[in-house]
Design a protein around this motif. Structure first.
Motif, PDB file in Angstrom:
ATOM      1  N   HIS A 183       0.847  -1.189   0.000  1.00 37.74           N
ATOM      2  CA  HIS A 183       0.000   0.000   0.000  1.00 37.74           C
ATOM      3  C   HIS A 183       0.886   1.244   0.000  1.00 37.74           C
ATOM      4  N   ALA A 184       0.433   2.288  -0.647  1.00 36.65           N
ATOM      5  CA  ALA A 184       1.234   3.512  -0.737  1.00 36.65           C
ATOM      6  C   ALA A 184       1.576   4.081   0.634  1.00 36.65           C
ATOM      7  N   GLU A 185       0.628   3.970   1.580  1.00 38.98           N
ATOM      8  CA  GLU A 185       0.899   4.503   2.916  1.00 38.98           C
ATOM      9  C   GLU A 185       1.879   3.608   3.678  1.00 38.98           C
ATOM     10  N   THR A 186       1.854   2.316   3.416  1.00 36.86           N
ATOM     11  CA  THR A 186       2.860   1.418   3.994  1.00 36.86           C
ATOM     12  C   THR A 186       4.246   1.839   3.519  1.00 36.86           C
ATOM     13  N   GLU A 187       4.357   2.118   2.228  1.00 34.67           N
ATOM     14  CA  GLU A 187       5.633   2.570   1.661  1.00 34.67           C
ATOM     15  C   GLU A 187       6.105   3.850   2.334  1.00 34.67           C
ATOM     16  N   ALA A 188       5.199   4.797   2.508  1.00 42.17           N
ATOM     17  CA  ALA A 188       5.557   6.063   3.144  1.00 42.17           C
ATOM     18  C   ALA A 188       6.017   5.851   4.584  1.00 42.17           C
ATOM     19  N   LEU A 189       5.302   4.997   5.314  1.00 41.80           N
ATOM     20  CA  LEU A 189       5.666   4.736   6.709  1.00 41.80           C
ATOM     21  C   LEU A 189       7.037   4.071   6.806  1.00 41.80           C
ATOM     22  N   LEU A 190       7.322   3.155   5.898  1.00 41.37           N
ATOM     23  CA  LEU A 190       8.634   2.510   5.907  1.00 41.37           C
ATOM     24  C   LEU A 190       9.743   3.516   5.597  1.00 41.37           C
ATOM     25  N   MET A 191       9.489   4.430   4.673  1.00 35.50           N
ATOM     26  CA  MET A 191      10.474   5.463   4.357  1.00 35.50           C
ATOM     27  C   MET A 191      10.785   6.319   5.584  1.00 35.50           C
ATOM     28  N   PHE A 192       9.759   6.721   6.292  1.00 38.71           N
ATOM     29  CA  PHE A 192       9.984   7.559   7.476  1.00 38.71           C
ATOM     30  C   PHE A 192      10.559   6.757   8.637  1.00 38.71           C
TER      31      PHE A 192
END
Length: 213
Positions: free
Chosen positions: A62-71
């Motif tokens: 999920h796009a938000e999973t990707e964002a959370l992993l980046m942060f």
């Protein structure tokens, strides 16, 4: 002891960040500065494992999973590498930082900008790079450069439309932070881009010297 500085290079895949990163390290070393070179996602043991996960074409998320992993990787990066180096007086040069999250996960993937702002404030508080150089190239040129040197990863395999959105995101960040972010035309011949980068760095170096007097 004076705190060090934090400089980031940004751009879509194929913009030429790695090439200019090596020159920037040499430039700062010639000024007598101790330099720490790093990258995002990555830079730490945890960050590099997250990078492998994020770039692996076998995985979808999920796009938000990707964002959370980046942060999450960025939180480790700040704690283990960036902040300790700056506090001991070193200069840190990073291939990407949080501007990339707004460009890739925000405009590219469609994660709400407001959610990324909240993550940025949570992870970084009021910490930003002292200078960000955004190397702007047309999407087709970036793609040609990537395809000529290696097999594409999960991001590099995205569509032209995706990278058009990413580029738009970067330009929006430049508009929001004109004092911090400098834009270079990465489609120019290498010596011209290098000359422009040298000009940016000389101006930045002079300003730092004046502030420290």
């Amino acid at each position: 002891m004076q705190n060090g500085k934090f400089i980031t290079l940004e751009g879509i895949d194929g913009a030429g960040k790695s090439t200019h990163l090596a020159w920037l390290e040499d430039y700062l070393c010639s000024k007598g500065v101790k330099v720490v070179v790093t990258r995002e996602p990555g830079g730490t043991a945890v960050g590099e494992q997250l990078r492998a996960l994020l770039l692996d074409q076998r995985h979808t998320m999920h796009a938000e999973t990707e964002a959370l992993l980046m942060f999450a990787a960025r939180r480790e990066h700040l704690d283990k590498i960036i902040l300790p180096a700056i506090q001991r007086g070193d200069w840190v040069v990073s291939d990407r930082f949080s501007d990339a999250s707004f460009a890739y996960q925000g405009c590219g993937r469609g994660v709400a900008w407001e959610k990324l702002v909240l993550l940025e404030q949570w992870v970084q508080e009021d910490f930003y790079p002292d200078l960000t150089v955004y190397i702007d190239v047309p999407v087709m040129l970036g793609r040609e450069r990537v395809n000529s040197v290696k097999a594409a990863d999960r991001f590099e395999s995205e569509t032209d439309a995706f990278f058009d959105r990413v580029r738009t995101g970067y330009l929006e960040r430049v508009r929001q932070f004109p004092q911090r972010m400098q834009i270079l035309d990465g489609s120019l011949p290498l010596d011209e881009v290098r000359a422009a980068l040298a000009g940016v760095m000389e101006h930045f170096w002079l300003n730092q010297a004046l502030h420290e007097k």
